[in-house]
Motif scaffolding. Sequence first.
Motif, PDB file in Angstrom:
ATOM      1  N   PRO A 121      36.385  51.863  35.789  1.00  0.00           N
ATOM      2  CA  PRO A 121      37.708  51.221  35.740  1.00  0.00           C
ATOM      3  C   PRO A 121      37.962  50.708  34.332  1.00  0.00           C
ATOM      4  CG  PRO A 121      36.107  49.777  36.801  1.00  0.00           C
ATOM      5  CD  PRO A 121      35.393  51.055  36.516  1.00  0.00           C
ATOM      6  N   MET A 122      38.999  51.213  33.688  1.00  0.00           N
ATOM      7  CA  MET A 122      39.266  50.872  32.291  1.00  0.00           C
ATOM      8  C   MET A 122      40.136  49.631  32.218  1.00  0.00           C
ATOM      9  SD  MET A 122      39.596  54.675  30.629  1.00  0.00           S
ATOM     10  CE  MET A 122      39.653  54.057  28.950  1.00  0.00           C
ATOM     11  N   PHE A 138      42.743  45.517  38.198  1.00  0.00           N
ATOM     12  CA  PHE A 138      42.850  46.963  38.001  1.00  0.00           C
ATOM     13  C   PHE A 138      44.272  47.495  38.124  1.00  0.00           C
ATOM     14  CE2 PHE A 138      38.835  45.967  40.257  1.00  0.00           C
ATOM     15  CZ  PHE A 138      37.971  46.137  39.189  1.00  0.00           C
ATOM     16  N   GLU A 139      45.186  46.648  38.526  1.00  0.00           N
ATOM     17  CA  GLU A 139      46.560  47.097  38.748  1.00  0.00           C
ATOM     18  C   GLU A 139      47.145  47.697  37.478  1.00  0.00           C
ATOM     19  OE1 GLU A 139      50.787  45.394  40.527  1.00  0.00           O
ATOM     20  OE2 GLU A 139      48.994  44.130  40.523  1.00  0.00           O
ATOM     21  N   ASN A 140      47.634  48.940  37.587  1.00  0.00           N
ATOM     22  CA  ASN A 140      48.262  49.659  36.486  1.00  0.00           C
ATOM     23  C   ASN A 140      47.264  50.066  35.398  1.00  0.00           C
ATOM     24  OD1 ASN A 140      50.711  50.832  35.637  1.00  0.00           O
ATOM     25  ND2 ASN A 140      50.967  49.264  34.070  1.00  0.00           N
ATOM     26  N   ALA A 141      45.972  49.975  35.705  1.00  0.00           N
ATOM     27  CA  ALA A 141      44.944  50.443  34.775  1.00  0.00           C
ATOM     28  C   ALA A 141      44.511  51.854  35.164  1.00  0.00           C
ATOM     29  CB  ALA A 141      43.736  49.502  34.798  1.00  0.00           C
ATOM     30  N   LEU A 163      39.916  53.401  46.668  1.00  0.00           N
ATOM     31  CA  LEU A 163      40.322  52.812  45.399  1.00  0.00           C
ATOM     32  C   LEU A 163      41.839  52.619  45.298  1.00  0.00           C
ATOM     33  CD1 LEU A 163      37.928  54.666  42.930  1.00  0.00           C
ATOM     34  CD2 LEU A 163      37.808  52.275  43.665  1.00  0.00           C
ATOM     35  N   SER A 164      42.580  53.205  46.202  1.00  0.00           N
ATOM     36  CA  SER A 164      44.032  53.000  46.193  1.00  0.00           C
ATOM     37  C   SER A 164      44.372  51.527  46.409  1.00  0.00           C
ATOM     38  CB  SER A 164      44.713  53.863  47.259  1.00  0.00           C
ATOM     39  OG  SER A 164      44.366  53.428  48.565  1.00  0.00           O
ATOM     40  N   TYR A 165      43.450  50.781  47.048  1.00  0.00           N
ATOM     41  CA  TYR A 165      43.678  49.351  47.245  1.00  0.00           C
ATOM     42  C   TYR A 165      43.710  48.593  45.914  1.00  0.00           C
ATOM     43  CZ  TYR A 165      42.857  49.837  52.296  1.00  0.00           C
ATOM     44  OH  TYR A 165      42.944  50.196  53.619  1.00  0.00           O
ATOM     45  N   THR A 166      43.124  49.159  44.867  1.00  0.00           N
ATOM     46  CA  THR A 166      43.113  48.485  43.563  1.00  0.00           C
ATOM     47  C   THR A 166      44.423  48.654  42.816  1.00  0.00           C
ATOM     48  OG1 THR A 166      42.276  50.391  42.299  1.00  0.00           O
ATOM     49  CG2 THR A 166      40.635  48.961  43.375  1.00  0.00           C
ATOM     50  N   ARG A 167      45.257  49.613  43.249  1.00  0.00           N
ATOM     51  CA  ARG A 167      46.529  49.944  42.594  1.00  0.00           C
ATOM     52  C   ARG A 167      46.317  50.449  41.165  1.00  0.00           C
ATOM     53  NH1 ARG A 167      46.722  45.530  45.289  1.00  0.00           N
ATOM     54  NH2 ARG A 167      46.571  44.169  43.454  1.00  0.00           N
ATOM     55  N   LYS A 288      46.990  48.942  31.187  1.00  0.00           N
ATOM     56  CA  LYS A 288      45.793  48.189  30.863  1.00  0.00           C
ATOM     57  C   LYS A 288      44.761  49.150  30.291  1.00  0.00           C
ATOM     58  CE  LYS A 288      46.413  44.711  34.472  1.00  0.00           C
ATOM     59  NZ  LYS A 288      45.857  44.110  35.701  1.00  0.00           N
ATOM     60  N   GLY A 289      43.941  48.646  29.399  1.00  0.00           N
ATOM     61  CA  GLY A 289      42.929  49.487  28.787  1.00  0.00           C
ATOM     62  C   GLY A 289      41.611  48.760  28.640  1.00  0.00           C
TER      63      GLY A 289
END
Length: 364
Positions: A121-122, A138-141, A163-167, A288-289
């Motif tokens: 996860p970046m 993690f949202e939008n990452a 992992l879809s729960y992380t968005r 996010k990065g």
Amino acid sequence: MTIQISIFGVGLIGGSLALNFKGKPGITVTGYAHTQEYADQVIAKGVVDKVTLSVEEAVQDADIIFLCVPVGSLEMYIKRLSEMQLKPGCIITDVGSTKASIAECASRLALKDAYFIGGHPMAGSERSGVGAASTVLFENAYYVLTPPDEVPQEKLDVLVELLSYTRAHIVKVDPRLHDEIVGAISHLPHVIAVALVNQISSYNDDNPLYRTLAAGGFRDITRIASSDPVVWRDILLNNRNVMLPLLRDWNEGIQRFMDMLESKDGAAIEEAFRRAGEFRSVLPERRKGMIVSQYDLYLDVPDHPGIIGRIATDLGTNSINLSNMQIIESREDVPGVMRLSFRNEIEQERAKELLLSQGHSVYQ
């Protein structure tokens, strides 16, 4: 169908994953802690359904195991898991920022009735530990997965769906390509920042004015030099085969600048800055990065009694969350410079609009 998830390393990343999974229909999350003291912290934070100090208990009946431990410890955990009787069909994944070495390790150890899918996860935070865990980390990452060819598609689909729960945005990448790209966009900048800060530090030994005048911009552009030394030792040694060519390329780029200066080639200097600006202008801004974004505003504040309190009160009254406030400079008859830090871009933009409407000079 009930999914049993086990998380090793319930810190910032592991705890944030747990928070995204816990409480979802049919999901149970177990956390492994290596000490009772840390187990107590995990329990207090409430990120998992249960905590155990036993590796065997943590993996018992686990459908998916997340290894959220430091890069330097990943191979040890994979080896340990390869020697255990796991639930048939179990998926093992990690969150390390290097992927090729752990993929090779998992392939070499030939896990029994289990499937390894590398993950990264970046996203991150300048805070660490389970206390910093967040459902929005993690949202939008981008969340990179590096599945081996032999992993059945249905197993990959299970992990992707979870992992879809992380968005986050899931991206599949070859492990070696991942390491090359991440080495260039994250590992190399960290090395450069550390080298630059250490260079200025050596000058400061002879003249403390270097540290005095390095406030503000210099501190901001080198903030990643304050990253965890042990974590980065492991990352760089693990990715050394990628880093060495990158550093050679960097040295060549610096040499070109030296040549420009020695030959007084102003046109070449302009072109170097033009090309850099052109490429930077098309980089994504709202993703996010790996290098955590800063959401800061700067404003000049006159030396008037109560001005700082009024600004903080105005932000609070308008429900704008301020994560930090710092006065960078304040001298008699000279306006102070205030830095306001926010947790996200939305809060930053709201604050900027409010402060400008009140007549403050605001800049980023």
